[in-house]
Design an enzyme around this catalytic site. Structure first.
Site, PDB file in Angstrom:
ATOM      1  CE  LYS A 258     -65.999 -13.635  85.559  1.00  0.00           C
ATOM      2  NZ  LYS A 258     -67.056 -12.629  85.648  1.00  0.00           N
ATOM      3  CG  ASP A 263     -68.510 -12.872  79.920  1.00  0.00           C
ATOM      4  OD1 ASP A 263     -69.106 -13.545  79.549  1.00  0.00           O
ATOM      5  OD2 ASP A 263     -68.593 -12.002  81.109  1.00  0.00           O
ATOM      6  CE  LYS A 270     -69.850  -9.719  79.021  1.00  0.00           C
ATOM      7  NZ  LYS A 270     -70.805  -8.929  80.052  1.00  0.00           N
ATOM      8  CG  ASP A 281     -65.030 -11.455  82.951  1.00  0.00           C
ATOM      9  OD1 ASP A 281     -64.966 -11.010  83.554  1.00  0.00           O
ATOM     10  OD2 ASP A 281     -66.110 -12.405  82.530  1.00  0.00           O
ATOM     11  CG  ASP A 340     -73.015 -11.486  80.386  1.00  0.00           C
ATOM     12  OD1 ASP A 340     -71.913 -11.958  80.452  1.00  0.00           O
ATOM     13  OD2 ASP A 340     -73.194 -10.349  79.877  1.00  0.00           O
ATOM     14  CD  GLU A 342     -69.099 -14.904  82.884  1.00  0.00           C
ATOM     15  OE1 GLU A 342     -70.358 -14.408  82.570  1.00  0.00           O
ATOM     16  OE2 GLU A 342     -68.185 -14.322  83.063  1.00  0.00           O
ATOM     17  NE  ARG A 344     -73.813 -13.983  88.846  1.00  0.00           N
ATOM     18  CZ  ARG A 344     -74.456 -12.843  89.126  1.00  0.00           C
ATOM     19  NH1 ARG A 344     -75.774 -12.801  89.567  1.00  0.00           N
ATOM     20  NH2 ARG A 344     -74.252 -11.634  88.629  1.00  0.00           N
TER      21      ARG A 344
HETATM   22  N1  BES Z   1     -67.357 -10.073  83.263  1.00  0.00           N
HETATM   23  C1  BES Z   1     -68.976  -9.544  83.637  1.00  0.00           C
HETATM   24  C2  BES Z   1     -68.922  -8.270  84.377  1.00  0.00           C
HETATM   25  C3  BES Z   1     -68.139  -7.040  83.848  1.00  0.00           C
HETATM   26  C4  BES Z   1     -68.798  -6.194  83.188  1.00  0.00           C
HETATM   27  C5  BES Z   1     -66.676  -6.857  84.361  1.00  0.00           C
HETATM   28  C6  BES Z   1     -67.952  -5.081  82.845  1.00  0.00           C
HETATM   29  C7  BES Z   1     -66.059  -5.862  84.006  1.00  0.00           C
HETATM   30  C8  BES Z   1     -66.546  -5.036  83.337  1.00  0.00           C
HETATM   31  C9  BES Z   1     -69.905 -10.487  84.226  1.00  0.00           C
HETATM   32  O1  BES Z   1     -69.582 -11.786  83.944  1.00  0.00           O
HETATM   33  C10 BES Z   1     -71.226  -9.992  83.520  1.00  0.00           C
HETATM   34  O2  BES Z   1     -71.357 -10.021  82.438  1.00  0.00           O
HETATM   35  N2  BES Z   1     -72.165  -9.781  84.698  1.00  0.00           N
HETATM   36  C11 BES Z   1     -73.400  -9.348  84.414  1.00  0.00           C
HETATM   37  C12 BES Z   1     -74.482 -10.024  85.329  1.00  0.00           C
HETATM   38  C13 BES Z   1     -75.827  -9.905  85.005  1.00  0.00           C
HETATM   39  C14 BES Z   1     -76.177 -10.767  83.729  1.00  0.00           C
HETATM   40  C15 BES Z   1     -76.568 -10.479  86.217  1.00  0.00           C
HETATM   41  C16 BES Z   1     -73.441  -7.748  84.267  1.00  0.00           C
HETATM   42  O3  BES Z   1     -72.654  -7.232  85.127  1.00  0.00           O
HETATM   43  O4  BES Z   1     -74.138  -7.497  83.467  1.00  0.00           O
HETATM   44 ZN    ZN Z   2     -67.687 -12.451  83.138  1.00  0.00          ZN
HETATM   45 MN    MN Z   3     -70.638 -12.326  81.815  1.00  0.00          MN
END
Ligand code: BES
Ligand code: ZN
Ligand code: MN
Length: 495
Positions: A258, A263, A270, A281, A340, A342, A344
């Site tokens: 990834k 992000d 966010k 990210d 968010d 994204e 996946r």
């Molecule tokens: N990049 C983030 C996950 C992340 C968060 C990595 C904090 C490292 C530190 C990812 O893209 C994300 O935002 N995931 C969301 C998914 C949710 C919206 C289903 C999350 O984990 O809140």
């Molecule tokens: Zn992300």
């Molecule tokens: Mn995200």
């Protein structure tokens, strides 16, 4: 910092590290030095709490220079990881000491009777890994604030053998450093196109690098990945890195990363606090690049593919909306619930492409995919998922061998059903609970039965505190693990 190997008797200057067993027992070379300085070392130990316990240190200023006594414990546990930790710990202790050089004196035989070459190589490896710095953007740093230590010399009879062993470890460290550099770069410098450009450097190591631009991705039908990049002024890219040094007909191993260069969350924006962290990210893609460099630099006898999906997730008038439905390269349609989620979406198209085009033995993807993984395992272990038990075991074994912790997490139909959409084949976000697991189930729908593992490195890509061989900041986590797994399980033996 430079690591070198020398035989005893060559002149040294700077600091000296000497081992001491527990209960202050001095090995031969330490005792010899102590005799030459009027038992200053023994007297310093008696005046302190230093007892030679594993990794304990005591600095003694002698007429022959600064000496760091280093605790060897019983001397029976000094395996590779122990030695790496010792090298890293010594470097950390002396980095800002004012000393430019450190000579580490090794006993020719340890308590188990093993000769010093392997130990020396791993002490050198640990010291190199810990010496990493990312300070290209510090233009006003004063000389006295920069680390003083420039060179570590490992002193042993078998210097030549140790140097030979070190060469391969140094190649792996180069891969770790590449990954750390990429993760540390700010997002105005490292965006998909500039990142793709930078990965061209891997061709210097013999890696064949090719790039898919948005037009190529559109032709391939990669609606999932393209939807993520749609709100960004920066064009998306996929970079393919191929290292072919195995048998012609041997299917490759494949690593998929990834690479979300920043992000913001997109329209599902966010919160502001801490958002700067989302420059890393792209940590999964950095590990993939690092592994490819490591394999090539040490001329691994394997066919390997690295594939990274590089995008920027931004909100603007053209950005993807919650509620949108996109069509992935696999043909499956995806309802966007949360922009968010994204990572996946990016991986869905890259995994499908790699499986389709290269028919690999297996795919391992790495991604800073879910905050939920940080909640579950913190920065101690990487949670990973696998649809193949052999692959899962090999990952766990490699993690143990290199000291990168992993913990297997479950997949399952119950979780998978939580990603069913009311209007499309699948949705990109489920309920809050089990968020890391449902993300993995989403990915599994895009590997088409290929042996696969997903490593959620959300807690691993960036370290908030120093560790013996990993300074805080970008870690390059996973490069050592995957390199080791390839080395032990997938390389063809020399002819
Ligand atoms: N990049 C983030 C996950 C992340 C968060 C990595 C904090 C490292 C530190 C990812 O893209 C994300 O935002 N995931 C969301 C998914 C949710 C919206 C289903 C999350 O984990 O809140
Ligand atoms: Zn992300
Ligand atoms: Mn995200």
């Amino acid at each position: 910092m430079q690591v070198q190997f020398a035989r005893p008797g060559e002149p040294w200057d700077g600091a000296l590290a000497l081992g001491v067993y527990e209960e202050r027992r001095m090995p031969a070379r330490t005792a010899e030095f102590d005799a030459s300085v009027d038992r200053l070392l023994a007297r310093a130990m008696e005046a302190s709490r230093f007892a030679g316990k594993a990794h304990q240190m005591l600095t003694v200023f002698t007429p022959r220079g600064r000496v760091v006594l280093y605790g060897l414990g019983s001397g029976e546990d000094t395996d590779d990881l122990w030695c790496q930790k010792a090298g890293g710990t010594l470097v950390a202790a002396l980095a800002d000491s004012g000393e430019a050089r450190l000579t580490v004196v090794l006993e020719e035989r340890d308590e188990a009777g093993l000769d010093a070459a392997g130990r020396a190589a791993h002490v050198g490896y640990g010291s190199l890994l810990r010496s990493y710095r990312f300070d290209k953007y510090r233009t006003t740093q004063k000389e006295e604030d920069r680390p003083s230590l420039q060179q570590v010399t490992l002193e042993l009879e078998g210097a030549d053998a140790a140097r030979e062993l070190f060469r391969e470890l140094e190649a792996v460290a180069g891969g770790v450093f590449l990954a750390r550099d990429l993760v540390s770069e700010p997002p105005n410098v490292l965006y998909p196109a500039s990142y793709a450009e930078r990965l061209q450097n891997l061709s210097n190591h013999g890696v064949e690098v090719s790039v898919l631009d948005e037009q190529a991705m559109t032709e391939l039908g990669m609606g999932a990945l393209l939807g993520v990049g749609q709100g960004s002024a920066k064009e998306s890219r996929i970079v393919l890195m191929e290292w072919r040094n195995g048998a012609d007909d041997d299917p490759p191993v494949a690593f998929v990363g990834k690479g979300v260069c920043f992000d913001t969350g997109g329209i599902s924006l966010k919160p502001a606090a801490g958002m700067e962290a989302m420059k890393w990210d792209m940590g999964g893609s950095a590990t993939v690049a690092g592994v490819m460099q490591a394999l090539a630099a040490r001329k691994a006898r394997v066919n390997a593919i690295g594939a990274v999906g590089l995008v920027e997730n931004m909100p603007d008038g053209n950005a993807q909306r919650p509620g949108d439905v996109v069509t992935s390269m696999s043909g499956q349609t995806i309802e966007i619930i949360n922009t968010d989620a994204e990572g996946r979406l990016v991986l869905a198209d890259v995994l499908w492409y790699v499986k389709d085009r290269y028919k690999p033995k297996f795919m391992v993807d790495l991604a800073t995919l879910t905050g939920a993984m940080l909640v579950a395992l913190g920065e101690e272990n990487c949670g990973y998922f696998a649809n193949d038990d052999e692959l899962a075991t090999r990952i766990a074994d490699a993690g143990r061998a290199v000291g990168e912790g992993v913990w297997r997490m479950p997949l399952g139909d119950g979780y998978n059903r939580m990603m069913d959409s009311d209007i499309a084949d699948v949705k990109n976000a489920g309920p809050r609970n089990a968020g890391s697991i449902t993300a993995a189930c989403f990915l599994e729908r895009f590997v088409d039965g290929c042996p696969w593992s997903h490593m959620d490195i959300a807690g691993m890509a960036w370290a908030s505190k120093d560790a013996p061989t990993v300074p805080k900041g970008g870690t390059g986590w996973g490069v050592r693990l995957l390199d080791h797994m390839v080395r032990t399980c997938y390389e063809t033996p020399p002819a």
